[in-house]
Scaffold this motif. Structure first.
Motif, PDB file in Angstrom:
ATOM      1  N   ALA A  85       0.557 -84.397 -60.305  1.00 47.47           N
ATOM      2  CA  ALA A  85      -0.528 -84.253 -59.329  1.00 47.47           C
ATOM      3  C   ALA A  85      -0.989 -85.616 -58.822  1.00 47.47           C
ATOM      4  O   ALA A  85      -1.176 -85.806 -57.614  1.00 47.47           O
ATOM      5  CB  ALA A  85      -1.698 -83.494 -59.965  1.00 47.47           C
ATOM      6  N   GLU A  86      -1.137 -86.544 -59.726  1.00 45.43           N
ATOM      7  CA  GLU A  86      -1.567 -87.889 -59.337  1.00 45.43           C
ATOM      8  C   GLU A  86      -0.546 -88.537 -58.404  1.00 45.43           C
ATOM      9  O   GLU A  86      -0.910 -89.182 -57.416  1.00 45.43           O
ATOM     10  CB  GLU A  86      -1.747 -88.743 -60.590  1.00 45.43           C
ATOM     11  N   ALA A  87       0.728 -88.333 -58.697  1.00 45.09           N
ATOM     12  CA  ALA A  87       1.795 -88.942 -57.887  1.00 45.09           C
ATOM     13  C   ALA A  87       1.834 -88.404 -56.463  1.00 45.09           C
ATOM     14  O   ALA A  87       2.264 -89.097 -55.545  1.00 45.09           O
ATOM     15  CB  ALA A  87       3.151 -88.718 -58.566  1.00 45.09           C
ATOM     16  N   ILE A  88       1.373 -87.167 -56.280  1.00 42.58           N
ATOM     17  CA  ILE A  88       1.427 -86.570 -54.941  1.00 42.58           C
ATOM     18  C   ILE A  88       0.050 -86.367 -54.324  1.00 42.58           C
ATOM     19  O   ILE A  88      -0.082 -85.718 -53.285  1.00 42.58           O
ATOM     20  CB  ILE A  88       2.231 -85.250 -54.945  1.00 42.58           C
ATOM     21  N   GLY A  89      -0.972 -86.904 -54.970  1.00 47.35           N
ATOM     22  CA  GLY A  89      -2.311 -86.871 -54.402  1.00 47.35           C
ATOM     23  C   GLY A  89      -3.011 -85.523 -54.452  1.00 47.35           C
ATOM     24  O   GLY A  89      -3.725 -85.154 -53.522  1.00 47.35           O
ATOM     25  N   LEU A  90      -2.811 -84.793 -55.555  1.00 44.83           N
ATOM     26  CA  LEU A  90      -3.460 -83.492 -55.734  1.00 44.83           C
ATOM     27  C   LEU A  90      -4.134 -83.436 -57.092  1.00 44.83           C
ATOM     28  O   LEU A  90      -4.039 -84.361 -57.885  1.00 44.83           O
ATOM     29  CB  LEU A  90      -2.422 -82.358 -55.652  1.00 44.83           C
ATOM     30  N   THR A  91      -4.776 -82.303 -57.379  1.00 44.52           N
ATOM     31  CA  THR A  91      -5.314 -82.057 -58.713  1.00 44.52           C
ATOM     32  C   THR A  91      -4.261 -81.309 -59.524  1.00 44.52           C
ATOM     33  O   THR A  91      -3.378 -80.659 -58.957  1.00 44.52           O
ATOM     34  CB  THR A  91      -6.587 -81.194 -58.656  1.00 44.52           C
ATOM     35  N   PHE A  92      -4.379 -81.390 -60.850  1.00 44.32           N
ATOM     36  CA  PHE A  92      -3.414 -80.662 -61.673  1.00 44.32           C
ATOM     37  C   PHE A  92      -3.548 -79.155 -61.476  1.00 44.32           C
ATOM     38  O   PHE A  92      -2.576 -78.410 -61.608  1.00 44.32           O
ATOM     39  CB  PHE A  92      -3.516 -81.057 -63.158  1.00 44.32           C
ATOM     40  N   GLN A  93      -4.750 -78.692 -61.102  1.00 41.36           N
ATOM     41  CA  GLN A  93      -4.933 -77.259 -60.852  1.00 41.36           C
ATOM     42  C   GLN A  93      -4.078 -76.804 -59.661  1.00 41.36           C
ATOM     43  O   GLN A  93      -3.540 -75.699 -59.679  1.00 41.36           O
ATOM     44  CB  GLN A  93      -6.409 -76.921 -60.588  1.00 41.36           C
ATOM     45  N   GLN A  94      -3.964 -77.666 -58.661  1.00 39.31           N
ATOM     46  CA  GLN A  94      -3.132 -77.312 -57.508  1.00 39.31           C
ATOM     47  C   GLN A  94      -1.663 -77.235 -57.913  1.00 39.31           C
ATOM     48  O   GLN A  94      -0.948 -76.334 -57.492  1.00 39.31           O
ATOM     49  CB  GLN A  94      -3.322 -78.325 -56.376  1.00 39.31           C
TER      50      GLN A  94
END
Length: 140
Positions: free
Chosen positions: A35-44
């Motif tokens: 998620a961090e690598a693609i600019g999202l939250t882990f929930q997404q």
């Protein structure tokens, strides 16, 4: 019971989500790290893996880069969905997909082929079949 087609994930989305999870697990990458690598939250990322949400083309491209693979990887093994009803996963593989969406399923799927002697793999399979048969008999 008939499922509402608007609430049932598309079989292609289920397949892509499964492939995201498999690749992530193969590399030992957490949902948080992806998620961090693609600019999202882990929930997404969780929602993508469960096919609760569809992955956009741009996010799929970013995931492929983050997971060091091609975008085509996420579609590998996808059956011809033209002959498949929308409520059924492509290729009728609902049980296998459900199994591979569990952490135990992913771990087993990764470990099993590493067992070199074919006879040992066969014995493990025989053991699992015996356990399933015993469970079925206990239910009757």
């Amino acid at each position: 019971m008939v499922k509402d087609p608007d609430t049932v994930p598309n079989p292609i989305d289920v397949h892509v989500g499964l492939r995201i999870r498999l690749r992530r697990k193969e590399l030992g990458v957490s949902q948080e790290r992806l998620a961090e690598a693609i600019g999202l939250t882990f929930q997404q990322v969780q929602k993508y893996e469960r096919a609760a949400n569809r992955v956009s083309a741009s996010k799929l491209y970013e995931m492929a880069r983050a997971l060091d693979t091609s975008t085509a990887y996420f579609f590998e093994g996808l059956a011809d969905t033209k002959s498949t009803a929308p409520s059924e996963p492509a290729g009728g593989q609902a049980h296998m997909q459900a199994f591979l969406l569990t952490s135990e399923g992913v771990e087993l799927a990764n470990a099993f082929p590493k067992i070199a002697p074919a006879r040992v793999r066969r014995r493990i399979l025989d053991l699992v079949r015996a356990m399933v048969d015993e469970e079925a008999q206990a239910e009757d």
